[in-house]
Write a protein that holds these residues in place. Sequence first.
Motif, PDB file in Angstrom:
ATOM      1  N   ILE A  64       8.373 -10.528  43.044  1.00 40.53           N
ATOM      2  CA  ILE A  64       8.279 -11.613  42.068  1.00 40.53           C
ATOM      3  C   ILE A  64       8.397 -12.914  42.850  1.00 40.53           C
ATOM      4  O   ILE A  64       9.353 -13.108  43.603  1.00 40.53           O
ATOM      5  CB  ILE A  64       9.377 -11.498  40.988  1.00 40.53           C
ATOM      6  CG1 ILE A  64       9.155 -10.205  40.193  1.00 40.53           C
ATOM      7  CG2 ILE A  64       9.355 -12.720  40.069  1.00 40.53           C
ATOM      8  CD1 ILE A  64      10.233  -9.903  39.178  1.00 40.53           C
TER       9      ILE A  64
ATOM     10  N   VAL B  87       4.087 -10.549  40.766  1.00 35.63           N
ATOM     11  CA  VAL B  87       4.124 -11.401  39.577  1.00 35.63           C
ATOM     12  C   VAL B  87       4.559 -12.786  40.032  1.00 35.63           C
ATOM     13  O   VAL B  87       5.486 -12.903  40.837  1.00 35.63           O
ATOM     14  CB  VAL B  87       5.123 -10.846  38.534  1.00 35.63           C
ATOM     15  CG1 VAL B  87       5.401 -11.872  37.435  1.00 35.63           C
ATOM     16  CG2 VAL B  87       4.593  -9.552  37.924  1.00 35.63           C
TER      17      VAL B  87
ATOM     18  N   LEU C 206       5.667 -16.871  38.910  1.00 38.26           N
ATOM     19  CA  LEU C 206       6.108 -17.769  37.846  1.00 38.26           C
ATOM     20  C   LEU C 206       5.490 -19.147  38.077  1.00 38.26           C
ATOM     21  O   LEU C 206       5.614 -19.710  39.161  1.00 38.26           O
ATOM     22  CB  LEU C 206       7.639 -17.897  37.825  1.00 38.26           C
ATOM     23  CG  LEU C 206       8.398 -16.801  37.075  1.00 38.26           C
ATOM     24  CD1 LEU C 206       8.347 -15.491  37.830  1.00 38.26           C
ATOM     25  CD2 LEU C 206       9.832 -17.214  36.805  1.00 38.26           C
TER      26      LEU C 206
ATOM     27  N   GLU D 292       3.056 -24.816  33.568  1.00 41.03           N
ATOM     28  CA  GLU D 292       1.684 -25.246  33.316  1.00 41.03           C
ATOM     29  C   GLU D 292       1.623 -26.769  33.228  1.00 41.03           C
ATOM     30  O   GLU D 292       2.536 -27.399  32.714  1.00 41.03           O
ATOM     31  CB  GLU D 292       1.175 -24.617  32.015  1.00 41.03           C
ATOM     32  CG  GLU D 292       1.163 -23.094  32.088  1.00 41.03           C
ATOM     33  CD  GLU D 292       0.565 -22.451  30.861  1.00 41.03           C
ATOM     34  OE1 GLU D 292      -0.576 -22.773  30.517  1.00 41.03           O
ATOM     35  OE2 GLU D 292       1.256 -21.626  30.244  1.00 41.03           O
TER      36      GLU D 292
ATOM     37  N   ALA E  64      -1.035 -11.415  37.450  1.00 39.80           N
ATOM     38  CA  ALA E  64       0.122 -11.273  36.559  1.00 39.80           C
ATOM     39  C   ALA E  64       1.009 -12.510  36.686  1.00 39.80           C
ATOM     40  O   ALA E  64       1.746 -12.659  37.651  1.00 39.80           O
ATOM     41  CB  ALA E  64       0.905 -10.005  36.903  1.00 39.80           C
ATOM     42  N   LEU E  65       0.892 -13.396  35.697  1.00 39.10           N
ATOM     43  CA  LEU E  65       1.568 -14.687  35.790  1.00 39.10           C
ATOM     44  C   LEU E  65       2.468 -14.915  34.573  1.00 39.10           C
ATOM     45  O   LEU E  65       2.100 -14.593  33.444  1.00 39.10           O
ATOM     46  CB  LEU E  65       0.536 -15.813  35.861  1.00 39.10           C
ATOM     47  CG  LEU E  65      -0.652 -15.617  36.820  1.00 39.10           C
ATOM     48  CD1 LEU E  65      -1.589 -16.813  36.755  1.00 39.10           C
ATOM     49  CD2 LEU E  65      -0.187 -15.395  38.254  1.00 39.10           C
ATOM     50  N   ILE E  66       3.636 -15.490  34.851  1.00 40.00           N
ATOM     51  CA  ILE E  66       4.576 -15.857  33.787  1.00 40.00           C
ATOM     52  C   ILE E  66       4.517 -17.373  33.625  1.00 40.00           C
ATOM     53  O   ILE E  66       4.494 -18.108  34.609  1.00 40.00           O
ATOM     54  CB  ILE E  66       6.010 -15.418  34.161  1.00 40.00           C
ATOM     55  CG1 ILE E  66       6.134 -13.890  34.128  1.00 40.00           C
ATOM     56  CG2 ILE E  66       7.059 -16.075  33.274  1.00 40.00           C
ATOM     57  CD1 ILE E  66       6.100 -13.265  32.748  1.00 40.00           C
ATOM     58  N   SER E  67       4.505 -17.854  32.386  1.00 42.01           N
ATOM     59  CA  SER E  67       4.498 -19.298  32.133  1.00 42.01           C
ATOM     60  C   SER E  67       5.902 -19.765  31.794  1.00 42.01           C
ATOM     61  O   SER E  67       6.519 -19.268  30.844  1.00 42.01           O
ATOM     62  CB  SER E  67       3.569 -19.628  30.963  1.00 42.01           C
ATOM     63  OG  SER E  67       3.774 -20.970  30.566  1.00 42.01           O
ATOM     64  N   THR E  68       6.399 -20.744  32.553  1.00 41.12           N
ATOM     65  CA  THR E  68       7.710 -21.310  32.209  1.00 41.12           C
ATOM     66  C   THR E  68       7.547 -22.568  31.354  1.00 41.12           C
ATOM     67  O   THR E  68       8.500 -23.313  31.183  1.00 41.12           O
ATOM     68  CB  THR E  68       8.552 -21.621  33.462  1.00 41.12           C
ATOM     69  OG1 THR E  68       7.933 -22.693  34.191  1.00 41.12           O
ATOM     70  CG2 THR E  68       8.693 -20.408  34.367  1.00 41.12           C
TER      71      THR E  68
ATOM     72  N   LEU F 225      12.625 -20.775  38.817  1.00 47.12           N
ATOM     73  CA  LEU F 225      13.267 -19.494  39.149  1.00 47.12           C
ATOM     74  C   LEU F 225      13.499 -18.626  37.912  1.00 47.12           C
ATOM     75  O   LEU F 225      14.144 -17.585  37.993  1.00 47.12           O
ATOM     76  CB  LEU F 225      14.601 -19.741  39.863  1.00 47.12           C
ATOM     77  CG  LEU F 225      14.566 -19.707  41.400  1.00 47.12           C
ATOM     78  CD1 LEU F 225      15.960 -19.919  41.976  1.00 47.12           C
ATOM     79  CD2 LEU F 225      14.021 -18.376  41.898  1.00 47.12           C
ATOM     80  N   GLY F 226      13.014 -19.077  36.758  1.00 44.40           N
ATOM     81  CA  GLY F 226      13.093 -18.239  35.567  1.00 44.40           C
ATOM     82  C   GLY F 226      14.406 -18.315  34.825  1.00 44.40           C
ATOM     83  O   GLY F 226      14.744 -17.418  34.055  1.00 44.40           O
TER      84      GLY F 226
END
Lengths: 406, 341
Positions: free
Chosen positions: A292, A320, A322, A325, A345-349, A395-396
């Motif tokens: 990650i 994955v 982070l 946007e 595989a992307l996470i949007s914060t 860092l989520g």
Amino acid sequence: VVALAVGDDTSYHDGVLTVGRRAAAELFTHPALVEVRICTASPGDRTRIIKALDAVEPRCKGADAAGEVFPGLLGPAQLCGRGETHVLRGAAVVSAGFLPRAQESVLQMSGPGAELSPLSRLHNVVAEFEPATDAPWEDVASALRLGVLRLAAHLAQAARGATPDGIEELEPLPAGTGELPRVVAVTNIQTQGAFKDVLVYGRSMAGSLPTWMDPCELADGAVVSAQYGHPALKNPTFVHQNHPIVAALRASDEVELAGVVLCPEPVAEREKRLVSEHSARLCAALGADGAIVTKEGGGNADGDVALKLDALEDLGILAVGLFAEMAGRDGTAPGLVVAPSHATALISTGNYDELVQLEATDRALGGERLGIVDAAASDAVELPMAAIYGSLNPLGWNRVTCAGEA
Amino acid sequence: MRIVHYLNQFFAGVGGEEAAGTAPAVREGTIGPGRALAAQLGSDHEIVATVFCGDDYAASEASAPDELLELIRGASPDLLVAGPAFTSGRYGLACARVAAAAARAGIGAVAAMHPENPGLDEAEPAPVIESGKTAREMRPSLERLAGAIETLSRGEELREQDGRIGKVPRRNRLAERTAAERAVELLLARLGGDRERTEVLLPNFGSVTPSAPIEDSGGALIALLTEGALVPMGNPDRLESARATRWLRYQLEGLDRLEEGAFQSVHGGFSTVAANADPHRLLPLDVARDLEREGRIGALHHEYLTTAGNGTQVATARGFGVEWAAELRQAGVQAAILTAT
């Protein structure tokens, strides 16, 4: 910590942390600082903190443990991450005021705006400061940083004799049983010079190749933020001490944590490529099945995440990333500045540009005026999410995300 | 319905790039693609007039949409139809702006262009119908546009199935779990074989084909441009240091050097100390003047264009690019040096 006070002496009783005014001020003694004022801001206070810089969780080592927290800064740069560490959960020491290159941040302690940052849910010991007139700004930043770290250790020491509310045992990392997928937290840290740097065992990682670190070292303060820009997109010391990806991986019984690969974020593209390939190589050597990848900073750092995701997947390590946007105020622009070419595989914060309204508060800490909107520090204001401290944490740490309207 | 059709100078038959400065004008009835469009429409609809304008004029003159709106009003239409503009940037911006102006003035409006056209974001509140990439796809593009016009004539809103394009706004919200927890879950899904799942789709920035080199640099007019936010000291026009929404122009006429203290960078994305100590590191006026004296370039354009490329929205930046290109072409510039930070 369930409540804060400022008093004559530092003490901790039944969740109430009292900050000794004089002891605290002495920890900041430095020719570059004329004065440091200690205030408190707790969840629900009709208070706003502006120009918040770093946030540090109060921690210290147990009486019998070797070494000190924040090695390389409060003590010699010897390996940490072993033995007892005392943690004051629920509290943070926060520095607030002007430093060059530090875009103004805003943190609301009550009302709807307080939902936007995890730091709003902590009891914050706030250090406001007055720099000496002719002190170089680098010295001011360094004095302030040391003072904040000393205060964080000092506060935790006051509670060292108290019965802990909880004990967490962090096992040394397993070598790998082959039963569960091994996952590395690839953690990019900003390395853009004065006021935009991160210290690892007290020194900048600028120019370094990536390195591996045991998460227990992070827990003892091996990584300290000296990066004061990007309010929403910064990783304060607090999140290195409480690395959210590490915590989430530890909490999963479906993966095996294979440690942290710390990597600088150089500004030149060929350097970015170099450290990305080396990070992937390190992960391969660790026997990683997955990784990650996180960043610190704005659009430039998107490149670091994108290159690493592609480099990892090229080696067969599923990845994955982070990203925050930058999708424009109306949320219709492409959100990523630099996107991976084939890792998907992307996470949007969350969206950096969307505007948020903040209620007026009764008082403000950290300064008199909010320059970005030219308003009094406690006025009702409308700001882009980019200004809210910790809101889009790379860092989520936070729960903000962004999605298309149904 | 009474329809007014908008075209650029090329499709209106006025001329190519040499006629891109053509001012807004109107003709009765149909021209070029308008004839084919009229053939697609039933007898209930008539294209009563065609308005047109040069691409450079439309993209660089702030008054262009209002001037065009006046001409459109003169024909008292029920509907303005603009394009199709395909992927042509200046034409797309013009179609979007004229459709938006008409819609705001209470005239029904629809534009047609390719989804990658930078004009797409400026058409609001007018809807945009998808067209092909190039004029080779004129016929299917006009068929789709004619279908959309039929839908509008029934008083219905255009929807995706009509070929309507435009981006779905993304909004911030609080997820139930932290981004770190969601990342672990997403990685588990990927390890489990799901290669589709993501919270963010990869963007498509498109690509730019470089122009051919200029043949005779000794005779060329060269412009200096920068996204380094270089402005006169004190930033008199208040250029934003980040997330810029506009660009500015400043005179170079009579200037041989950019002296320290006379110019500054207000860019918020890098340390401006070195640039402020010697502004030529952002805008190489010193060497450009040398080249001009040596005859290696014909002349230097009399002003430079500047913005802050820091957290700027891509759509905004693409709009700047189209406007700069039109602006420079109008001024007869053959090549430009755009410095990036």
